[in-house]
Motif scaffolding. Structure first.
Motif, mmCIF file in Angstrom:
data_model
loop_
_atom_site.group_PDB
_atom_site.id
_atom_site.type_symbol
_atom_site.label_atom_id
_atom_site.label_comp_id
_atom_site.label_asym_id
_atom_site.label_seq_id
_atom_site.Cartn_x
_atom_site.Cartn_y
_atom_site.Cartn_z
ATOM 1 N N ARG A 189 47.362 49.019 52.326
ATOM 2 C CA ARG A 189 46.555 47.972 51.689
ATOM 3 C C ARG A 189 46.751 48.006 50.184
ATOM 4 N NH1 ARG A 189 40.738 48.744 54.771
ATOM 5 N NH2 ARG A 189 41.469 48.165 56.833
ATOM 6 N N ILE A 190 46.977 46.836 49.627
ATOM 7 C CA ILE A 190 47.141 46.766 48.176
ATOM 8 C C ILE A 190 46.164 45.737 47.612
ATOM 9 C CG2 ILE A 190 48.727 46.159 46.298
ATOM 10 C CD1 ILE A 190 51.042 47.008 48.091
ATOM 11 N N ILE A 191 45.461 46.150 46.585
ATOM 12 C CA ILE A 191 44.612 45.207 45.849
ATOM 13 C C ILE A 191 45.329 44.875 44.543
ATOM 14 C CG2 ILE A 191 42.575 45.169 44.348
ATOM 15 C CD1 ILE A 191 40.926 46.226 46.570
ATOM 16 N N LEU A 192 45.419 43.598 44.236
ATOM 17 C CA LEU A 192 45.956 43.178 42.938
ATOM 18 C C LEU A 192 44.804 42.612 42.131
ATOM 19 C CD1 LEU A 192 49.141 41.186 44.055
ATOM 20 C CD2 LEU A 192 48.953 43.610 43.491
ATOM 21 N N THR A 193 44.692 43.026 40.908
ATOM 22 C CA THR A 193 43.643 42.471 40.064
ATOM 23 C C THR A 193 44.021 42.602 38.607
ATOM 24 O OG1 THR A 193 41.339 42.639 39.383
ATOM 25 C CG2 THR A 193 42.339 44.659 40.191
ATOM 26 N N GLY A 194 43.667 41.602 37.831
ATOM 27 C CA GLY A 194 43.923 41.686 36.396
ATOM 28 C C GLY A 194 42.705 42.242 35.680
ATOM 29 N N THR A 195 41.615 42.363 36.421
ATOM 30 C CA THR A 195 40.356 42.822 35.843
ATOM 31 C C THR A 195 40.269 44.335 35.997
ATOM 32 O OG1 THR A 195 39.418 40.780 36.669
ATOM 33 C CG2 THR A 195 37.857 42.452 35.990
ATOM 34 N N PRO A 196 39.879 45.040 34.946
ATOM 35 C CA PRO A 196 39.760 46.498 35.109
ATOM 36 C C PRO A 196 38.746 46.834 36.189
ATOM 37 C CG PRO A 196 38.955 45.808 32.963
ATOM 38 C CD PRO A 196 39.451 44.580 33.639
#
Ligand SMILES: Nc1ncnc2c1ncn2[C@@H]1O[C@H](COP(=O)(O)OP(=O)(O)OP(=O)(O)O)[C@@H](O)[C@H]1O
Ligand SMILES: [Mg+2]
Length: 927
Positions: A473-480
């Motif tokens: 599972r991979i989460i992508l986020t630009g938010t810290p």
């Protein structure tokens, strides 16, 4: 070779296996310190023959244990620290962690041998309560790992669990491995407590305990001595949790059905691309342990090499990112764990990194070259579904990989029925609707784009995704992800279920000490404990979280010229503003007399007025026509306001002069059109009604425009974006509702971005600003933030950039003003109009200049720090974050009537502007 390794391990574990047999059930998840030594209090050791007889059946258990006990792999890769760790301190911590964990395992096995000779336990001695007044300094604290059970006279007792015994002078505390106090006592005899040593059995506070080992203060303070901090145990417990829904993650997707197949596979065991070619990007080879566990069929180990076609385009940080993702999902970073969080700042190309990973794993694998994955599920906000498709096509063309995007015309069923497609791209909303069908497919890799939305474990989307049986599972986020420890837990637990233990344990071991340590009243001891727990948490999670900041791609980007423009309000605006502030509603708010939400109505009215008086007019008319008008709260606010508008006021015929910002905007658009006829503008507002006005302005001036807001059908969105980005498009303006569709969009067709209004949450504005200054942008980027001088807009801006505004809440897009609490003092400040100031924000800066041409250094020299619950040392500086007041002071700033404005765009609007702030990033490149 592989077999040999296995054999050695089996022999090495003979002794351990027997220890495990006598353990209480809880011990299978227990503390790694003493797990192997766990012997029932009243049990003698079995004979060697018994041992051998049990061996075969227990080999399996041992395999699992061996697998898990190598939680962190020091031998794995020296690069781990380079890529993962947010700070130097943390890097030190990790090495330290490794040593510890290695030490634990060593200690554990040595002790196990000792315990074999440890036969019958003598009756435990009761530790006695002291009557005297012996004193002992508090600093002498000792920690022990123990097993405990309730005191009883039964012959065959069973230990009930592991615990940590803390002895401080004459007192003790017994904590279970979830950090809860299960025993406490004080006034004991100092001498007896001092004498406690390993192997000792005793009664304390009504419990029988056996001391299994001494815990160093460091291990206690870091929390490693607890269940999940100990590494081995963390993996064990969680893998048990994971077992419920996961199948073997490393089982190759290509099963060998016959001998022939196997032979063929052996013959084809060559890397797909040449690992020795110049600039080749080769993945880390699995170590012996990985091979032993996951290469049961003994395929030759083959290099996994990223397709050179992709490598050609990859930026250095993207190459690192792909290596990181590969190692995470292959379980090479945290053994048996296949989750990752890629939290790169906006615009760093998270999509390309994932596409490269998918393409690689779908064609290759380290064992005989067999592919690791077959089907991938990508879940993303609706507006980005087609962006993903486009990115796949951009980097891989349409032939290499078959992707399926779900929309009204393309249902999930089509995907499930066809063996043709390997990647399913779906929006979060559609996922919920088609969950049952999705569950019928076995996905090998799950990618959640803009995955910070999963931070809430109770929302449907999170539960739906958790229910999918896919371990990679991979989460992508630009938010810290570290700003809220609760949300942090949920994200971590989603990608690597159970790695931090249960939520309640996490709270006790990490969250509480960390939060307590940040309070001003915290003692030195609490402060230290909190810091060490935070460091440990960061190190543990840093193995599978990667965040890089914008700086890594700055050198590939054109200059960015950011302007904060303070626009003088129009005469009508000022008059209406005064009237609103004098209303009964505002006065009641300031006296704390109205209900909780009244101030929000007042704030809303002031914000509308700042955008344009006609918006306020429209609202009042709407309310008045409502049957509930007489009782409505707004009545107190709007009373008498209509009289301020001209008698024949028609909101449809609004003029630009009525709004300071609109006047500036109109002039700005004109000068951009004149000086840069080939460039385009992204015009952002948070309000649909404001966008209507801006749209009307476009029409009046004959500017071609396109628009994306919450009403735009998802299927249309990418088309609109593509149209605007195309060099053949005649659109001059892109009207964007930032909240509705800003996230993740690429609007590099525009090189001027105007933020027409301000949001409480700087993350919303930052998201919008990042749409244009990103990879692929050809022109210098101009950002204009318009604020109405002296009004609530300045106050919101100040809140964004002040310390208060930097608290965890503001980096989260879901937080709105409804979540913000205001004191009466703050409300007083909000509800003040500063009519005589050129710029209240500058007045507050404590700047020596009189507002005359202060040409401070560029912001780049001043690293920004964001408050983070894990503390300032646990996060790299982020570039895409709200400014602080002191950084703003370093920006160039000057009043509107300053004589030497070198910027031709500002020159044209100065008449309506009272003050400017300007900062240029990447100035080195000629503008
Ligand atoms: N190596 C590269 N060379 C050229 N363009 C690139 C490269 N990597 C990414 N891009 C482009 O940069 C843009 C931004 O990439 P992407 O949308 O993946 O960013 P992101 O990290 O997902 O940002 P966000 O958090 O805003 O979603 C895209 O147009 C993408 O095609
Ligand atoms: Mg993205």
């Amino acid at each position: 070779m592989v077999l040999e390794v296995g054999k050695q391990k089996q022999q090495g574990r003979l002794i351990l296996l027997n220890m495990r047999r006598s353990a209480a059930p809880s011990q299978l998840q227990g503390n790694p310190f003493k797990k192997p030594k766990f012997i029932s209090p009243a049990r003698s050791h079995p004979s060697p023959n018994e041992e051998v007889a049990k061996l075969n059946s227990e080999i399996k258990l041992f395999e699992a244990a061996a697998n898990k006990s190598n939680f962190l792999q020091p031998q794995n890769d020296p690069r781990i620290c380079d890529f993962n760790l947010p700070t130097e301190e943390c890097a030190k911590g990790i090495n330290h962690g490794y040593n510890h964990r290695e030490k634990y395992c060593l200690e554990a096995s040595t002790k196990a041998t000792l315990d074999l000779h440890h036969t019958v336990h003598s009756a435990p001695k009761e530790i006695t309560v002291s009557k005297g007044q012996e004193e002992k300094p508090d600093s002498l604290v000792k920690y022990f790992s123990v097993v405990w059970c309730k005191a009883s006279k039964k012959k065959h007792k069973k230990w009930e669990g592991d615990a940590v015994l803390i002895v401080r002078g004459k007192s003790f505390t017994l904590k279970d491995l979830e950090g809860k106090d299960i025993g406490k006592g004080t006034g004991y005899k100092l001498k007896e407590l001092e004498k406690i040593e390993e192997g000792q059995t005793m009664m304390i506070g009504g419990k029988e305990i056996e001391v299994m080992g001494i815990i160093s203060p460091d291990d206690f303070n870091s929390g490693r001595c607890f269940q999940f901090g100990g590494g081995c145990s963390a993996v064990l417990s969680s893998s048990q949790a994971a077992k419920k829904c996961f199948s073997n993650p490393f089982k190759s997707v290509c099963k060998l059905s016959s001998k022939e197949n196997k032979q063929n596979s052996f013959q084809n065991c060559k890397p797909r691309h040449d690992p020795h070619a110049p600039n080749s990007l080769v993945m880390l080879r699995p170590d012996k342990n990985h091979q032993w566990l996951f290469n049961k069929t003994c395929f030759p180990v083959v290099d996994v090499v990223i397709d050179p076609h992709l490598v050609y385009y990859l930026r250095p940080h993207q190459k690192e990112g792909i290596i990181f993702l590969y190692e995470c999902v292959m379980g090479m970073r945290v053994n048996g764990r296949c989750g990752a969080i890629l939290a790169d700042e906006m615009g760093l190309g998270k999509t390309l990194q994932c596409i490269s990973l998918i393409w690689t794993l779908q064609c290759q694998g380290p064992y005989g070259g067999k592919p690791i994955i077959k089907k991938t599920l990508i879940v993303t906000p609706g507006s980005l579904v087609n962006n993903w498709r486009k990115e796949f096509q951009k980097w891989l063309g349409i032939e290499r990989i078959k992707i399926f995007t779900v929309d009204q015309d393309h249902k999930v069923e089509e995907f499930t029925k066809s063996p043709f497609y390997s990647v399913l791209i779906i929006s979060y909303e559609m996922l919920l609707r088609s969950l049952d069908q999705i569950k019928t497919v076995k996905f090998d890799l799950l990618i959640c784009d803009e995955g910070h939305r999963l931070k809430n474990s109770t929302i449907k989307t999170t539960t739906a995704l958790i229910s999918l049986s896919c371990e990679k599972r991979i989460i992508l986020t630009g938010t810290p992800v570290q700003n809220d420890l609760q949300e942090f837990f949920t994200l971590i637990d989603f990608v690597n279920p159970g790695i931090l233990g249960s939520l309640s344990a996490y709270r006790k071991i990490y969250e509480e000490p960390i939060i307590i340590s940040r309070q001003p009243s915290a003692s030195e001891e609490e402060r230290k404990l909190g810091e060490q727990r935070a460091a440990e948490l960061t190190c543990l999670t840093g193995l599978f979280i990667l965040r890089r900041t914008q700086e890594v791609i700055n050198k590939y980007l054109p200059p960015k010229i950011e302007n904060v423009v303070f626009c003088r309000p129009g005469a009508l605006q000022i008059e209406l503003y005064r009237k609103l502030l004098n209303s009964q509603a505002v006065r009641f708010c300031l006296q704390g007399l109205l209900e909780n939400t009244s101030h929000l109505i007042c704030i809303g009215a002031l914000k509308k007025l700042c955008n344009h008086p006609c918006l306020l007019f429209g609202s009042i008319k709407e309310k008045e026509s409502n049957s509930t008008w007489d009782e409505s709260e707004e009545r107190n606010l709007y009373e008498g306001l209509m009289n301020v508008f001209p008698a024949d006021y028609n909101p449809i015929m609004f003029t630009e002069e009525e709004s300071g910002k609109l006047q500036v905007l109109s002039k700005l658009l004109a000068v951009i059109r004149e000086l840069r006829p080939a460039e385009k503008v992204v015009l952002v507002s948070n309000y649909t009604r404001t966008l209507d006005i801006l749209q009307e302005v476009c029409k009046r001036h004959g500017y071609a425009y396109t628009r994306l807001d919450g009403q735009t059908p998802i299927s249309q969105r990418q088309k609109i974006v593509d149209g605007f980005n195309s060099k053949y498009s005649s659109d001059f303006i892109f009207l964007l509702s930032s909240k509705a569709g800003g996230v993740g969009l690429n609007l590099i067709g525009g090189s001027h971005l105007i933020l027409y209004d301000i949001d409480w949450n700087p993350a919303t504005d930052i998201q919008a600003m990042s749409r244009v200054w990103r990879d692929g942008q050809k022109h210098p980027v101009h950002i204009y933030r318009l604020l109405t001088t002296g009004t609530i807009e300045e106050k919101i801006y100040q809140r964004q950039i002040s310390k208060q505004g930097l608290s965890g809440a503001v980096v989260d897009l879901s937080k709105t003003s409804d979540h913000i609490q205001f004191s009466v003092e703050e409300l007083k400040n909000l509800f003040t109009l500063h009519e005589s100031s050129h710029c209240v924000t500058h007045d507050l800066l404590d700047c020596e200049c009189t507002g005359e041409n202060h040409t401070g250094d560029s912001l780049e020299k001043f690293p920004v720090s964001r408050s983070c619950q894990l503390g300032p040392h646990h996060q790299k500086s982020d570039s895409l974050k709200p400014l602080s007041m002191s950084q703003l002071k370093q920006w160039k700033h000057f009043p509107g009537d300053h004589l030497n404005l070198t910027d031709p765009f500002l020159e044209r609007i100065r008449e309506n502007v009272s003050f400017f702030f300007q900062n240029i990033t990447n100035k080195t490149i000629a503008i």
